[in-house]
Write an enzyme that holds these catalytic residues in place. Sequence first.
Site, PDB file in Angstrom:
ATOM      1  N   HIS A 116       0.852  -1.184   0.000  1.00 14.93           N
ATOM      2  CA  HIS A 116       0.000   0.000   0.000  1.00 14.93           C
ATOM      3  C   HIS A 116       0.895   1.243   0.000  1.00 14.93           C
ATOM      4  CE1 HIS A 116      -2.443  -3.252   1.659  1.00 14.93           C
ATOM      5  NE2 HIS A 116      -3.492  -2.619   1.170  1.00 14.93           N
ATOM      6  N   LYS A 161      -1.275  -8.043  -4.295  1.00 14.38           N
ATOM      7  CA  LYS A 161      -2.151  -6.873  -4.284  1.00 14.38           C
ATOM      8  C   LYS A 161      -1.299  -5.615  -4.194  1.00 14.38           C
ATOM      9  CE  LYS A 161      -5.397  -4.332  -1.337  1.00 14.38           C
ATOM     10  NZ  LYS A 161      -5.986  -4.255   0.029  1.00 14.38           N
TER      11      LYS A 161
END
Length: 254
Positions: free
Chosen positions: A134, A161
């Site tokens: 992230h 991700k």
Amino acid sequence: MISDSPKYLVGLVGPEVLEAAEKDLFHAVRLDLDACGAIEIRYDFFKESDWVNLSERVRNIVPDKLQIGTVRLKRDGGRFPDARSIERTAMWEKVLGAKQVPEWLDLERDCLSDFKALNNMARPKGTSILVSEHNFVRIPSEMELEAFADDVKRVGAQGLKIAAMSNSDCDSDRLYKFARKFAKKFQMFAAFGMGETGKVSRLWSLKEGANLTYGSIGRSEAPGQIDVSVMGRALDQFDSLNSQMEILAFLNQF
């Protein structure tokens, strides 16, 4: 454009959502949960004494949904103290020893040193590892994204991700190129932009090869996150949304 693989819309479950769904069979959150293809159990939002039974509690409400278990550190937008990151492996061991366990666990890229121990515990339970990153400042360069994919493949994780802050309308193009090149190398793959200009990428990334995207149930927990009810409607007519402009026009209706 790659868009033929199954798509998973992931809804986040915290204490408020879970308790509401358990108490009321007709609560609105149950419709949101039904709209999802997968559920992210945010263990870091719950009391640690509740962790062992969370998977079973969620399974009782939505038995047919894929589960992703996450203990997000504060530095990555979660609530679990960074200073206690070393404790997570032992806590995951208790979670994985329960009657019901998630099909996937989410591990941050900067904690890859924990991957081997976590994978050794997870594999016998049939649980796979999704490695996440992230970036709340910018979308990484093409070279940085490829280095991330290389790191995930090197340790043998089956999911990836990347969620990164978009700062312009074209900023997510690097993520689309990344998805086209690497998505098929993983069982689960998400690559989308955060923020206002990243909203479209939460859906368009699925057209570019990703098979995983995230929506909100109730309060948004990430910049630019879209309610799962809206995401679900978009996915219901996904084949007719053939450009980013069409997706933006669809989202602007809500």
